[in-house]
Design a protein around this motif. Structure first.
Motif, PDB file in Angstrom:
ATOM      1  N   GLY A 162       0.830  -1.201   0.000  1.00 27.35           N
ATOM      2  CA  GLY A 162       0.000   0.000   0.000  1.00 27.35           C
ATOM      3  C   GLY A 162       0.860   1.245   0.000  1.00 27.35           C
ATOM      4  N   SER A 163       0.293   2.355   0.482  1.00 21.19           N
ATOM      5  CA  SER A 163       1.019   3.623   0.544  1.00 21.19           C
ATOM      6  C   SER A 163       0.919   4.184   1.961  1.00 21.19           C
ATOM      7  N   ASP A 164       1.563   5.343   2.187  1.00 25.55           N
ATOM      8  CA  ASP A 164       1.572   5.958   3.521  1.00 25.55           C
ATOM      9  C   ASP A 164       1.937   4.915   4.579  1.00 25.55           C
ATOM     10  N   ASP A 165       3.082   4.292   4.375  1.00 25.74           N
ATOM     11  CA  ASP A 165       3.415   3.097   5.155  1.00 25.74           C
ATOM     12  C   ASP A 165       3.480   3.333   6.662  1.00 25.74           C
ATOM     13  N   VAL A 166       4.109   4.418   7.101  1.00 25.64           N
ATOM     14  CA  VAL A 166       4.213   4.657   8.537  1.00 25.64           C
ATOM     15  C   VAL A 166       2.834   4.814   9.156  1.00 25.64           C
ATOM     16  N   LEU A 167       1.950   5.511   8.459  1.00 27.59           N
ATOM     17  CA  LEU A 167       0.610   5.752   8.998  1.00 27.59           C
ATOM     18  C   LEU A 167      -0.212   4.470   9.067  1.00 27.59           C
ATOM     19  N   ARG A 168       0.169   3.449   8.301  1.00 37.26           N
ATOM     20  CA  ARG A 168      -0.587   2.195   8.302  1.00 37.26           C
ATOM     21  C   ARG A 168      -0.121   1.226   9.382  1.00 37.26           C
ATOM     22  N   ILE A 169       0.968   1.554  10.053  1.00 32.48           N
ATOM     23  CA  ILE A 169       1.459   0.673  11.114  1.00 32.48           C
ATOM     24  C   ILE A 169       0.590   0.851  12.352  1.00 32.48           C
ATOM     25  N   SER A 170       0.042  -0.255  12.832  1.00 28.73           N
ATOM     26  CA  SER A 170      -0.841  -0.221  13.999  1.00 28.73           C
ATOM     27  C   SER A 170      -0.343  -1.212  15.046  1.00 28.73           C
ATOM     28  N   SER A 171      -1.037  -1.267  16.167  1.00 34.27           N
ATOM     29  CA  SER A 171      -0.639  -2.175  17.239  1.00 34.27           C
ATOM     30  C   SER A 171      -0.805  -3.644  16.841  1.00 34.27           C
ATOM     31  N   SER A 172      -1.506  -3.897  15.733  1.00 37.54           N
ATOM     32  CA  SER A 172      -1.670  -5.283  15.264  1.00 37.54           C
ATOM     33  C   SER A 172      -0.686  -5.649  14.147  1.00 37.54           C
ATOM     34  N   THR A 173       0.157  -4.713  13.733  1.00 40.68           N
ATOM     35  CA  THR A 173       1.143  -4.992  12.687  1.00 40.68           C
ATOM     36  C   THR A 173       2.135  -6.057  13.158  1.00 40.68           C
ATOM     37  N   ARG A 174       2.441  -6.971  12.279  1.00 38.64           N
ATOM     38  CA  ARG A 174       3.414  -8.006  12.643  1.00 38.64           C
ATOM     39  C   ARG A 174       4.837  -7.444  12.586  1.00 38.64           C
TER      40      ARG A 174
END
Length: 281
Positions: free
Chosen positions: A213-225
């Motif tokens: 996807g895009s905006d990678d940092v913004l897509r990182i959440s507490s459920s990201t592996r």
């Protein structure tokens, strides 16, 4: 009606322009692709900082330690765009982009040492073009790595990373080392190349896994592996990388780095405390 002289009008115009400039927000420059998640050690491209010298390649970024002759860490983005059909070049060579007067580690520095010229950013992660693959063979991307560590444990982890990309993900990967002294095929050593290249004691990697996807940092959440691995640089270590999983917090404590500094603090705290328990193949 109030009248102004020409000099007064010019002064008012200058003030208006100046005030307008002050009120305009200065855009924050985007970080280079391979430092999207941050610069863990605050490395800078300053020869006066020889133990934490930033090298920005098109293919990866790294912090280089002149006195150890190895990188402190190497960081890169792995996505389908970086993978192609370019063959492995095997053109190991010194990095001529180091500051003038610095010792340039060469492929012969490792000859007869009992340690592999261990890639940080792997050759197989850069197959888009011949030039991309060739860049991974610069000696600033190498560490003295125990053969079984390099050819078994790390090789299977590197292959698993590319499998994750094939499954529709993109990865941000950071690999580094700490400590001094490892055991290769010739036994334990602390340095090679007449003391000019340090043999690390531990080798680690942090992998952030995101759907493409895009905006990678913004897509990182507490459920990201997030996969964190820390292995001994030892020829007798276990072949399964899953046996060496740890937390990012533990690696940060061992190294003093801030590994996911661009991630929102609350999310960063959650991710860095967790030990991955996902699949290993």
């Amino acid at each position: 009606m109030t009248r102004f002289s020409v000099p007064a009008l010019l002064l008012l115009g200058f003030l208006a322009v100046s005030c307008g400039d002050e009120n305009e927000a200065t855009p924050t420059p985007a970080l280079p692709e391979h430092l999207t998640l941050g610069n863990p050690s605050g490395a800078a491209a300053d020869p006066a900082q020889p133990t934490n010298y930033l090298l920005l390649k098109s293919q990866y970024a790294l912090s280089y330690h002149r006195d150890k002759g190895i990188p402190n860490w190497v960081s890169w983005h792995l996505s389908p765009e970086w993978l192609g059909t370019a063959a492995r070049q095997d053109d190991f060579r010194a990095d001529a982009t180091l500051p003038a007067g610095w010792y340039q580690v060469s492929t012969s520095s490792y000859t007869g040492s009992g340690f592999d010229r261990g890639h940080n950013c792997p050759s197989a992660d850069r197959t888009r073009t011949v030039a991309d693959n060739s860049a991974t063979f610069l000696m600033t991307n190498m560490i003295p790595q125990a053969p079984n560590n390099n050819q078994r444990t790390w090789a299977t982890l590197e292959s698993y990373c590319r499998t994750l990309v094939d499954e529709g993900n993109e990865l941000y990967i950071l690999m580094g080392n700490y400590g001094k002294g490892g055991s290769g095929s010739n036994g334990y050593q602390t340095t090679i190349d007449n003391g000019r290249v340090t043999v690390p004691q531990r080798i680690w990697k942090v992998i952030v896994v995101l759907p493409q996807g895009s905006d990678d940092v913004l897509r990182i959440s507490s459920s990201t592996r997030v996969i964190a691995v820390d292995t001994p640089n030892d020829n007798a270590q276990l072949p399964s990388w899953g046996s060496y999983r740890t937390s990012v917090d533990a690696i940060e404590q061992a190294t003093g780095y801030d590994i996911l500094s661009q991630v929102a603090p609350a999310v960063q705290a959650t991710l860095e405390a967790r030990v991955d328990n996902g699949p290993t193949q």
